[in-house]
Design an enzyme around this catalytic site. Structure first.
Site, PDB file in Angstrom:
ATOM      1  N   ASN A 110     -16.313   1.974 -21.093  1.00  0.00           N
ATOM      2  CA  ASN A 110     -15.327   0.934 -20.787  1.00  0.00           C
ATOM      3  C   ASN A 110     -14.861   0.332 -22.119  1.00  0.00           C
ATOM      4  OD1 ASN A 110     -14.047  -1.535 -19.788  1.00  0.00           O
ATOM      5  ND2 ASN A 110     -15.202  -1.217 -17.897  1.00  0.00           N
ATOM      6  N   GLY A 141     -15.205   2.821 -16.247  1.00  0.00           N
ATOM      7  CA  GLY A 141     -13.947   2.148 -15.899  1.00  0.00           C
ATOM      8  C   GLY A 141     -14.027   1.209 -14.720  1.00  0.00           C
ATOM      9  N   THR A 142     -15.175   0.531 -14.577  1.00  0.00           N
ATOM     10  CA  THR A 142     -15.243  -0.489 -13.517  1.00  0.00           C
ATOM     11  C   THR A 142     -15.630  -1.830 -14.116  1.00  0.00           C
ATOM     12  OG1 THR A 142     -16.294  -1.186 -11.447  1.00  0.00           O
ATOM     13  CG2 THR A 142     -17.618   0.265 -12.862  1.00  0.00           C
ATOM     14  N   SER A 143     -15.026  -2.892 -13.567  1.00  0.00           N
ATOM     15  CA  SER A 143     -15.355  -4.235 -14.044  1.00  0.00           C
ATOM     16  C   SER A 143     -16.719  -4.668 -13.530  1.00  0.00           C
ATOM     17  CB  SER A 143     -14.273  -5.233 -13.613  1.00  0.00           C
ATOM     18  OG  SER A 143     -14.097  -5.179 -12.214  1.00  0.00           O
ATOM     19  N   TYR A 155       0.827  -1.217   0.000  1.00  0.00           N
ATOM     20  CA  TYR A 155       0.000   0.000   0.000  1.00  0.00           C
ATOM     21  C   TYR A 155       0.861   1.266   0.000  1.00  0.00           C
ATOM     22  CZ  TYR A 155      -4.492  -2.207  -0.003  1.00  0.00           C
ATOM     23  OH  TYR A 155      -5.608  -2.905  -0.408  1.00  0.00           O
ATOM     24  N   HIS A 198     -14.532   3.189  -1.200  1.00  0.00           N
ATOM     25  CA  HIS A 198     -13.544   2.231  -0.694  1.00  0.00           C
ATOM     26  C   HIS A 198     -12.402   2.941   0.032  1.00  0.00           C
ATOM     27  CE1 HIS A 198     -15.002  -0.876  -3.923  1.00  0.00           C
ATOM     28  NE2 HIS A 198     -15.869  -0.699  -2.952  1.00  0.00           N
ATOM     29  N   ARG A 241       1.850   1.884  -3.475  1.00  0.00           N
ATOM     30  CA  ARG A 241       0.729   2.449  -4.244  1.00  0.00           C
ATOM     31  C   ARG A 241       0.450   3.903  -3.832  1.00  0.00           C
ATOM     32  NH1 ARG A 241      -4.038  -1.431  -3.593  1.00  0.00           N
ATOM     33  NH2 ARG A 241      -5.034   0.169  -4.853  1.00  0.00           N
ATOM     34  N   GLN A 275     -14.966   4.177  -6.570  1.00  0.00           N
ATOM     35  CA  GLN A 275     -14.391   3.029  -5.859  1.00  0.00           C
ATOM     36  C   GLN A 275     -12.875   3.220  -5.726  1.00  0.00           C
ATOM     37  OE1 GLN A 275     -16.261  -0.871  -7.438  1.00  0.00           O
ATOM     38  NE2 GLN A 275     -16.586   0.626  -9.049  1.00  0.00           N
ATOM     39  N   ASN A 276     -12.355   4.280  -6.331  1.00  0.00           N
ATOM     40  CA  ASN A 276     -10.901   4.464  -6.345  1.00  0.00           C
ATOM     41  C   ASN A 276     -10.408   5.080  -5.043  1.00  0.00           C
ATOM     42  OD1 ASN A 276     -11.138   3.515  -8.892  1.00  0.00           O
ATOM     43  ND2 ASN A 276     -10.860   5.488  -9.915  1.00  0.00           N
TER      44      ASN A 276
HETATM   45  C1  BJW Z   1     -10.836   1.222 -18.593  1.00  0.00           C
HETATM   46  C2  BJW Z   1      -9.651   1.697 -19.090  1.00  0.00           C
HETATM   47  C3  BJW Z   1      -9.694   2.980 -19.605  1.00  0.00           C
HETATM   48  C4  BJW Z   1      -9.230  -0.236 -18.387  1.00  0.00           C
HETATM   49  N1  BJW Z   1     -10.853   3.668 -19.609  1.00  0.00           N
HETATM   50  N2  BJW Z   1     -11.961   1.916 -18.593  1.00  0.00           N
HETATM   51  C5  BJW Z   1     -23.021  -9.548  -3.326  1.00  0.00           C
HETATM   52  C6  BJW Z   1     -22.778 -10.564  -4.226  1.00  0.00           C
HETATM   53  C7  BJW Z   1     -21.536 -11.201  -4.244  1.00  0.00           C
HETATM   54  C8  BJW Z   1     -20.524 -10.856  -3.352  1.00  0.00           C
HETATM   55  C9  BJW Z   1     -20.777  -9.839  -2.461  1.00  0.00           C
HETATM   56  C10 BJW Z   1     -22.005  -9.217  -2.446  1.00  0.00           C
HETATM   57  N3  BJW Z   1     -21.966  -8.267  -1.485  1.00  0.00           N
HETATM   58  C11 BJW Z   1     -20.741  -8.283  -0.896  1.00  0.00           C
HETATM   59  C12 BJW Z   1     -19.988  -9.236  -1.465  1.00  0.00           C
HETATM   60  C13 BJW Z   1     -18.586  -9.573  -1.119  1.00  0.00           C
HETATM   61  C14 BJW Z   1     -17.561  -8.635  -1.729  1.00  0.00           C
HETATM   62  C15 BJW Z   1     -17.660  -8.749  -3.237  1.00  0.00           C
HETATM   63  O1  BJW Z   1     -18.229  -7.943  -3.920  1.00  0.00           O
HETATM   64  N4  BJW Z   1     -17.013  -9.781  -3.779  1.00  0.00           N
HETATM   65  C16 BJW Z   1     -17.023  -9.990  -5.228  1.00  0.00           C
HETATM   66  C17 BJW Z   1     -15.580  -9.977  -5.742  1.00  0.00           C
HETATM   67  C18 BJW Z   1     -17.736 -11.260  -5.524  1.00  0.00           C
HETATM   68  N5  BJW Z   1     -17.758  -7.249  -1.288  1.00  0.00           N
HETATM   69  C19 BJW Z   1     -17.238  -6.828  -0.134  1.00  0.00           C
HETATM   70  O2  BJW Z   1     -16.609  -7.577   0.596  1.00  0.00           O
HETATM   71  C20 BJW Z   1     -17.502  -5.390   0.280  1.00  0.00           C
HETATM   72  N6  BJW Z   1     -17.951  -5.370   1.615  1.00  0.00           N
HETATM   73  C21 BJW Z   1     -19.189  -5.673   1.969  1.00  0.00           C
HETATM   74  O3  BJW Z   1     -20.079  -5.864   1.172  1.00  0.00           O
HETATM   75  O4  BJW Z   1     -19.371  -5.719   3.323  1.00  0.00           O
HETATM   76  C22 BJW Z   1     -20.623  -6.149   3.856  1.00  0.00           C
HETATM   77  C23 BJW Z   1     -20.520  -5.956   5.349  1.00  0.00           C
HETATM   78  C24 BJW Z   1     -21.564  -5.298   5.996  1.00  0.00           C
HETATM   79  C25 BJW Z   1     -21.493  -5.113   7.383  1.00  0.00           C
HETATM   80  C26 BJW Z   1     -20.378  -5.556   8.102  1.00  0.00           C
HETATM   81  C27 BJW Z   1     -19.334  -6.193   7.451  1.00  0.00           C
HETATM   82  C28 BJW Z   1     -19.408  -6.400   6.060  1.00  0.00           C
HETATM   83  C29 BJW Z   1     -16.202  -4.602   0.291  1.00  0.00           C
HETATM   84  C30 BJW Z   1     -15.601  -4.433  -1.058  1.00  0.00           C
HETATM   85  C31 BJW Z   1     -14.271  -3.685  -0.923  1.00  0.00           C
HETATM   86  C32 BJW Z   1     -13.491  -3.695  -2.214  1.00  0.00           C
HETATM   87  N7  BJW Z   1     -12.189  -3.207  -1.962  1.00  0.00           N
HETATM   88  C33 BJW Z   1     -11.249  -3.099  -3.062  1.00  0.00           C
HETATM   89  C34 BJW Z   1      -9.850  -2.789  -2.485  1.00  0.00           C
HETATM   90  C35 BJW Z   1      -9.772  -1.322  -2.031  1.00  0.00           C
HETATM   91  C36 BJW Z   1      -8.400  -0.949  -1.619  1.00  0.00           C
HETATM   92  C37 BJW Z   1      -7.394  -1.080  -2.736  1.00  0.00           C
HETATM   93  O5  BJW Z   1      -7.528  -0.413  -3.782  1.00  0.00           O
HETATM   94  O6  BJW Z   1      -6.464  -1.878  -2.583  1.00  0.00           O
HETATM   95  O7  BJW Z   1     -11.664  -2.092  -3.963  1.00  0.00           O
HETATM   96  S1  BJW Z   1     -11.209  -4.563  -4.108  1.00  0.00           S
HETATM   97  C38 BJW Z   1     -11.005  -3.713  -5.626  1.00  0.00           C
HETATM   98  O8  BJW Z   1     -12.144  -3.896  -6.482  1.00  0.00           O
HETATM   99  C39 BJW Z   1     -10.966  -2.224  -5.249  1.00  0.00           C
HETATM  100  C40 BJW Z   1     -11.761  -1.617  -6.357  1.00  0.00           C
HETATM  101  O9  BJW Z   1     -12.289  -0.370  -5.940  1.00  0.00           O
HETATM  102  C41 BJW Z   1     -12.839  -2.647  -6.610  1.00  0.00           C
HETATM  103  C42 BJW Z   1     -13.474  -2.548  -7.956  1.00  0.00           C
HETATM  104  O10 BJW Z   1     -12.528  -2.712  -8.977  1.00  0.00           O
HETATM  105  P1  BJW Z   1     -12.631  -1.797 -10.273  1.00  0.00           P
HETATM  106  O11 BJW Z   1     -12.450  -0.388  -9.886  1.00  0.00           O
HETATM  107  O12 BJW Z   1     -13.836  -2.150 -11.016  1.00  0.00           O
HETATM  108  O13 BJW Z   1     -11.283  -2.188 -11.051  1.00  0.00           O
HETATM  109  P2  BJW Z   1     -10.986  -3.438 -12.003  1.00  0.00           P
HETATM  110  O14 BJW Z   1      -9.507  -3.537 -12.111  1.00  0.00           O
HETATM  111  O15 BJW Z   1     -11.722  -4.649 -11.580  1.00  0.00           O
HETATM  112  O16 BJW Z   1     -11.592  -3.039 -13.403  1.00  0.00           O
HETATM  113  C43 BJW Z   1     -11.056  -2.000 -14.184  1.00  0.00           C
HETATM  114  C44 BJW Z   1     -11.993  -1.767 -15.369  1.00  0.00           C
HETATM  115  O17 BJW Z   1     -11.503  -0.653 -16.079  1.00  0.00           O
HETATM  116  C45 BJW Z   1     -12.074  -2.940 -16.353  1.00  0.00           C
HETATM  117  O18 BJW Z   1     -13.442  -3.198 -16.676  1.00  0.00           O
HETATM  118  C46 BJW Z   1     -11.335  -2.414 -17.591  1.00  0.00           C
HETATM  119  O19 BJW Z   1     -11.870  -2.922 -18.821  1.00  0.00           O
HETATM  120  C47 BJW Z   1     -11.582  -0.940 -17.464  1.00  0.00           C
HETATM  121  N8  BJW Z   1     -10.566  -0.093 -18.102  1.00  0.00           N
HETATM  122  N9  BJW Z   1      -8.676   0.702 -18.934  1.00  0.00           N
HETATM  123  C48 BJW Z   1     -11.978   3.066 -19.074  1.00  0.00           C
HETATM  124  N10 BJW Z   1      -8.565   3.532 -20.128  1.00  0.00           N
END
Ligand code: BJW
Length: 253
Positions: free
Chosen positions: A221, A195-197, A69, A125, A72, A107-108
């Site tokens: 995207n 830009g989110t997956s 971290y 996040h 980053r 989410q960033n």
């Molecule tokens: C471009 C581009 C260009 C490329 N132009 N685009 C319901 C269903 C299933 C599971 C769950 C659910 N509810 C909760 C869950 C569990 C879990 C979850 O979702 N798991 C799934 C993986 C299945 N969620 C959680 O655990 C969340 N917590 C929660 O729900 O708690 C409940 C609770 C309640 C009460 C008490 C206790 C608990 C928390 C989620 C936290 C996510 N954290 C992270 C890390 C943050 C810190 C860090 O950065 O290190 O957040 S994980 C990671 O994923 C990060 C991101 O913000 C997040 C999303 O990713 P993002 O931004 O979409 O990035 P990428 O890389 O995936 O995609 C990039 C995209 O850009 C791609 O599509 C490319 O094509 C595109 N791209 N170049 C435009 N130039």
């Protein structure tokens, strides 16, 4: 890029009063910040971000996780907002000037939207730029300097490892951020997902919430996502290129 889709999406944005924008890592890709699911470079190439962004990884190996971290944090501090971030800040100005609103939910953790001039950004996040004691939650102050921590894991005055103020898998999102998001989602005419997956919940579900209300949705995207089949307009390409065109199409009259 399909010009007709862009034209229609621009018209939808221009005709909306209350807009929500949800952004993910792709919006910062052209600022040089790797997306979350990109393979990591250099020393970090053999690690899986999804394994490191967890409370379990931090408990098991706080040195490794805080080193990652901090790497980053320093990377983000070195980057600057791109044309996509700036276009969203301009869209907020244009909407507010005509009595509307734009709520920016990100989410960033990189802080680039605020640095581009967007106001009241909802950081779902958290932020990699601020850190806190893992035991007392006391924030580290003053703000961290642009140098690496002198030791890993860094320790707080309470003697516990400090951690970045981000939301890991399995942790709850900040209550205030969620409340502001659901309020904006309930009343918006249009949601733009950039830009989110769209695989991480609850943020991925925001698109479904708005679509199920019958409001319009735009996805920006280069790739399809699990939400592509339910959005009104899917604009395929890079956000730093498409967002300025979209905002121009909406507000230049
Ligand atoms: C471009 C581009 C260009 C490329 N132009 N685009 C319901 C269903 C299933 C599971 C769950 C659910 N509810 C909760 C869950 C569990 C879990 C979850 O979702 N798991 C799934 C993986 C299945 N969620 C959680 O655990 C969340 N917590 C929660 O729900 O708690 C409940 C609770 C309640 C009460 C008490 C206790 C608990 C928390 C989620 C936290 C996510 N954290 C992270 C890390 C943050 C810190 C860090 O950065 O290190 O957040 S994980 C990671 O994923 C990060 C991101 O913000 C997040 C999303 O990713 P993002 O931004 O979409 O990035 P990428 O890389 O995936 O995609 C990039 C995209 O850009 C791609 O599509 C490319 O094509 C595109 N791209 N170049 C435009 N130039």
């Amino acid at each position: 890029m399909d010009n007709r889709q862009m034209e229609q999406a621009g018209r939808a944005l221009g005709e909306s009063r209350r807009v929500v924008v949800l952004t993910g890592a792709g919006v910062s890709a052209e600022s040089g910040i790797p997306t979350f699911r990109d393979t990591m470079d250099g020393l970090w190439a053999s690690f899986d971000p999804q394994q490191l962004a967890t409370p379990e990884a931090f408990a098991r190996d706080p040195e490794l996780v805080t080193r990652w971290y901090d790497h980053r944090r320093l990377g983000c501090a070195d980057c600057v907002p791109n044309a996509g971030h700036r276009a969203l800040a301009e869209a907020q100005d244009s909407l507010e000037a005509r009595g509307g609103s734009l709520a920016l939910l990100t989410q960033n953790v990189d802080g680039l939207h605020t640095r581009a001039g967007s106001r009241d950004v909802v950081e779902l996040h958290g932020s990699v730029m601020t850190w806190r004691c893992s035991r007392t939650a006391q924030p580290v102050s003053p703000p961290l300097p642009p140098e690496p921590w002198p030791e890993f894991p860094p320790l707080s005055p309470a003697g516990a490892p400090v951690r970045p103020d981000v939301v890991w898998f399995g942790e709850a999102l900040p209550e205030a951020a969620l409340a502001r998001s659901y309020e904006a989602l309930e009343h918006c005419d249009l949601l733009i997902s950039v830009g989110t997956s769209a695989v991480v919940y609850p943020a991925a579900g925001f698109i479904e919430i708005v679509a199920s209300r019958g409001a319009q949705t735009i996805e920006v995207n280069p790739q399809d996502t699990p939400m592509s089949s339910i959005v009104t307009f899917a604009l395929r390409g890079k956000s730093a290129e498409l967002l300025p065109t979209l905002v121009d199409a909406a507000f230049s009259d």
